[in-house]
Motif scaffolding. Structure first.
Motif, short mmCIF file in Angstrom:
data_model
loop_
_atom_site.label_atom_id
_atom_site.label_comp_id
_atom_site.label_asym_id
_atom_site.label_seq_id
_atom_site.Cartn_x
_atom_site.Cartn_y
_atom_site.Cartn_z
N PRO A 188 21.37 49.86 -0.14
CA PRO A 188 22.50 50.47 -0.83
C PRO A 188 22.08 50.85 -2.26
O PRO A 188 21.37 50.09 -2.93
CB PRO A 188 23.56 49.37 -0.85
N ALA A 189 22.51 52.02 -2.71
CA ALA A 189 22.21 52.54 -4.05
C ALA A 189 20.73 52.90 -4.25
O ALA A 189 20.31 53.15 -5.38
CB ALA A 189 22.68 51.59 -5.15
N ALA A 190 19.95 52.95 -3.17
CA ALA A 190 18.54 53.35 -3.28
C ALA A 190 18.46 54.79 -3.79
O ALA A 190 19.33 55.62 -3.52
CB ALA A 190 17.85 53.24 -1.93
N SER A 209 7.83 74.20 -5.29
CA SER A 209 8.46 72.97 -4.80
C SER A 209 9.77 72.69 -5.53
O SER A 209 9.89 72.94 -6.72
CB SER A 209 7.52 71.77 -5.02
N TRP A 210 10.71 72.13 -4.80
CA TRP A 210 11.95 71.62 -5.38
C TRP A 210 11.96 70.11 -5.21
O TRP A 210 11.62 69.59 -4.14
CB TRP A 210 13.17 72.20 -4.66
N ILE A 211 12.34 69.40 -6.26
CA ILE A 211 12.54 67.96 -6.20
C ILE A 211 14.05 67.73 -6.27
O ILE A 211 14.69 68.10 -7.25
CB ILE A 211 11.85 67.21 -7.36
N THR A 212 14.61 67.14 -5.22
CA THR A 212 16.03 66.80 -5.19
C THR A 212 16.14 65.28 -5.23
O THR A 212 15.48 64.59 -4.45
CB THR A 212 16.70 67.36 -3.92
N ILE A 213 16.97 64.79 -6.13
CA ILE A 213 17.18 63.34 -6.29
C ILE A 213 18.53 62.99 -5.67
O ILE A 213 19.56 63.57 -6.02
CB ILE A 213 17.15 62.90 -7.77
N LEU A 214 18.52 62.02 -4.78
CA LEU A 214 19.72 61.54 -4.11
C LEU A 214 19.91 60.05 -4.37
O LEU A 214 18.93 59.35 -4.64
CB LEU A 214 19.63 61.76 -2.59
N ARG A 215 21.14 59.58 -4.26
CA ARG A 215 21.40 58.13 -4.29
C ARG A 215 22.14 57.77 -3.00
O ARG A 215 23.09 58.44 -2.62
CB ARG A 215 22.24 57.76 -5.51
N ALA A 216 21.68 56.71 -2.35
CA ALA A 216 22.36 56.21 -1.16
C ALA A 216 23.70 55.61 -1.56
O ALA A 216 23.81 54.95 -2.60
CB ALA A 216 21.51 55.16 -0.46
N GLU A 217 24.72 55.88 -0.76
CA GLU A 217 26.06 55.37 -1.07
C GLU A 217 26.22 53.95 -0.59
O GLU A 217 25.42 53.44 0.16
CB GLU A 217 27.13 56.28 -0.46
#
Length: 185
Positions: free
Chosen positions: A148-150, A177-185
């Motif tokens: 969670p929240a990774a 290249s594209w870098i997309t940053i995500l956070r796990a809910e």
């Protein structure tokens, strides 16, 4: 290619040579890695690297996960199936002397086994334009690899939307290249 910063700063990684065109082996350049890790260390995302449990999907040479280890991550699991990538990855782990903190899984990133420990920092660098990133992220989530929240760092040819279960935090372009940053809910 080299490690950009941390304990192994300046250490060269195994030469890519011709790579593995069939497996689309395309390592993240030193410049993009440096920009990415500067962004991560800038404080906007907390401190995602120190003591992180890293999952490096489509690891290739392992440059992203090894850079994280150099900068203070606790451990890294590298997922790669290409023969050239596995050889280079194992050579890099051996030359840096970090086998005690690195695990290599020679499995398809879209068909992961159950996790032994969830990752707090995930690198996702699939072959561009094949839709494998979504499948690998879904597999990692379903098999318990993502805490969670990774934080998820996704490198692709295009900016990525957040799949279900994730929030998009940022996206930046570096050359092709594209870098997309995500956070796990």
């Amino acid at each position: 290619m080299r490690i950009v910063a941390g304990d192994w700063r300046g250490r060269r990684l195994a030469a890519l040579g011709k790579g593995d065109p069939a497996a689309h082996l395309r390592p993240t350049t030193d410049r993009v890695r440096e920009a990415l890790f500067n962004m991560l260390a800038g404080g906007r995302f907390g401190d995602p690297i120190i003591d992180a449990v890293v999952l490096d999907l489509f690891a290739g040479t392992g440059a992203l996960g090894l850079e994280a280890l150099s900068r203070g991550a606790a451990s890294a699991t590298f997922v790669e199936t290409g023969r050239a990538g596995l050889r280079l990855l194992r050579d890099n782990i051996a030359s840096l002397g970090c086998a005690d903190r690195a695990q290599v899984l020679a499995v398809d990133a879209t068909r992961l086994p159950a996790a032994t420990e969830p990752a707090t920092l995930v690198f996702l660098d699939p072959p561009y334009g094949k839709g494998l990133g979504e499948a690998a992220l879904a597999a990692a989530q379903a098999r318990g690899w993502i805490a969670p929240a990774a934080l998820v760092v996704w490198e692709e040819a295009t900016e990525q939307a957040a799949p279900p279960g994730f929030t998009r935090l940022d996206a930046r372009r570096y050359g092709d290249s594209w870098i997309t940053i995500l956070r796990a809910e």
